[in-house]
Design an enzyme around this catalytic site. Structure first.
Site, PDB file in Angstrom:
ATOM      1  N   HIS A 188      -7.987  -5.798   7.367  1.00 57.18           N
ATOM      2  CA  HIS A 188      -7.759  -4.739   8.355  1.00 57.18           C
ATOM      3  C   HIS A 188      -8.026  -5.279   9.754  1.00 57.18           C
ATOM      4  O   HIS A 188      -9.151  -5.567  10.128  1.00 57.18           O
ATOM      5  CB  HIS A 188      -8.615  -3.490   8.117  1.00 57.18           C
ATOM      6  N   ASP A 189      -6.950  -5.402  10.519  1.00 57.68           N
ATOM      7  CA  ASP A 189      -6.982  -5.853  11.912  1.00 57.68           C
ATOM      8  C   ASP A 189      -7.411  -7.306  12.088  1.00 57.68           C
ATOM      9  O   ASP A 189      -7.735  -7.726  13.205  1.00 57.68           O
ATOM     10  CB  ASP A 189      -7.867  -4.940  12.775  1.00 57.68           C
ATOM     11  N   GLU A 246      -2.614  -1.724  -3.161  1.00 56.17           N
ATOM     12  CA  GLU A 246      -3.710  -0.947  -2.579  1.00 56.17           C
ATOM     13  C   GLU A 246      -3.366   0.533  -2.606  1.00 56.17           C
ATOM     14  O   GLU A 246      -2.197   0.904  -2.503  1.00 56.17           O
ATOM     15  CB  GLU A 246      -3.936  -1.342  -1.121  1.00 56.17           C
ATOM     16  N   GLY A 301      -1.395  -7.736   7.437  1.00 54.63           N
ATOM     17  CA  GLY A 301      -0.049  -7.198   7.552  1.00 54.63           C
ATOM     18  C   GLY A 301       0.377  -6.938   8.983  1.00 54.63           C
ATOM     19  O   GLY A 301       1.223  -7.648   9.534  1.00 54.63           O
ATOM     20  N   HIS A 302      -0.217  -5.920   9.605  1.00 57.43           N
ATOM     21  CA  HIS A 302       0.256  -5.467  10.909  1.00 57.43           C
ATOM     22  C   HIS A 302       0.252  -6.594  11.939  1.00 57.43           C
ATOM     23  O   HIS A 302       1.273  -6.855  12.608  1.00 57.43           O
ATOM     24  CB  HIS A 302      -0.611  -4.305  11.402  1.00 57.43           C
ATOM     25  N   HIS A 309       0.856  -1.183   0.000  1.00 57.37           N
ATOM     26  CA  HIS A 309       0.000   0.000   0.000  1.00 57.37           C
ATOM     27  C   HIS A 309       0.896   1.239   0.000  1.00 57.37           C
ATOM     28  O   HIS A 309       1.151   1.833   1.043  1.00 57.37           O
ATOM     29  CB  HIS A 309      -0.912  -0.014   1.231  1.00 57.37           C
TER      30      HIS A 309
END
Length: 237
Positions: free
Chosen positions: A190-191, A70, A213-214, A43
């Site tokens: 996301h999350d 992204e 990712g995170h 991203h």
């Protein structure tokens, strides 16, 4: 089996924090694929605070699985996607100063804009996906843009999951069903984490791909990247 696409922004963030080329982003990406991931996500943002535009170009020579780029389709981003021709482009409406993505598209208000952008990419053989909230109106709106897929924005699921997982997933189940009935493929991200991914996978039908990712990188600090990639793959079966 739902495909796992690993977002490697955090690898680039770590590298950029010290300068130089440690960790080596290209090597990490090759290793992640070797460990079993079926895709790589980046991203790039205008300030290049993690993934740099040149990283994206360099990764086209390395990625052997699906490559997903992204971003907000500003002119610079559109040019990059047309140059690199990834497997998929995911359109995300984040502002220039956003720390991370924090909302899906209003696919009704931005219908004409999204249609124009999508028609720029599709003739080049690039699959398109629109980042949306788990709102059936926005999913139906996405279907009217000509996109191939949607990516469900899952932050609300992750936040509510700890207190009430049944409630947390309900809107996502409905959104995925509507998307499928409209002929759209369903991605999510996301999350999502090792704690909540299995329940999401079980209760969200037609799930083709998750982008993580995170959480994945943080979990790898404890369990190792190879182990964590395979832990996700097992939960996504």
């Amino acid at each position: 089996m739902t495909k796992l696409s690993v977002n490697v922004n955090k690898i680039a963030t770590l590298r950029n924090s010290r300068g130089g080329n440690v960790p080596d982003l290209l090597k990490v990406v090759s290793d992640i694929e070797r460990f079993g991931a079926q895709g790589i996500t980046v991203h790039p943002r205008p300030d290049e605070r993690h993934i740099k535009y040149q990283d994206t170009r360099d990764l086209t020579k390395v990625v052997t699985t699906e490559f997903n780029i992204e971003g907000n389709p500003i002119d610079q981003f559109v040019e990059l996607v047309l140059e690199t021709k990834p497997t998929q482009v995911t359109l995300v409406p984040d502002s220039v100063d956003a720390i991370t993505s924090n909302a899906g598209w209003d696919t009704i208000a931005h219908k004409d804009f999204l249609k124009e952008v999508i028609q720029t990419f599709k003739p080049q053989g690039i699959r398109t996906s629109i980042f949306v909230d788990a709102d059936t109106r926005m999913v139906e709106g996405a279907a009217n843009t000509g996109t191939d897929r949607i990516e469900l924005y899952t932050e609300s699921y992750a936040k509510t999951y700890v207190e009430n997982k049944e409630k947390a997933v309900l809107d996502f189940t409905k959104a995925a069903e509507i998307a499928h009935s409209c002929g759209l493929g369903v991605n999510a991200g996301h999350d999502l984490s090792l704690d909540n991914i299995a329940y999401f996978k079980k209760h969200v039908p037609h799930l083709l791909e998750v982008s993580i990712g995170h959480a994945l990188i943080c979990e790898s600090l404890y369990f190792g990247l190879d182990n964590v990639v395979n832990m996700y793959l097992n939960k996504l079966k």
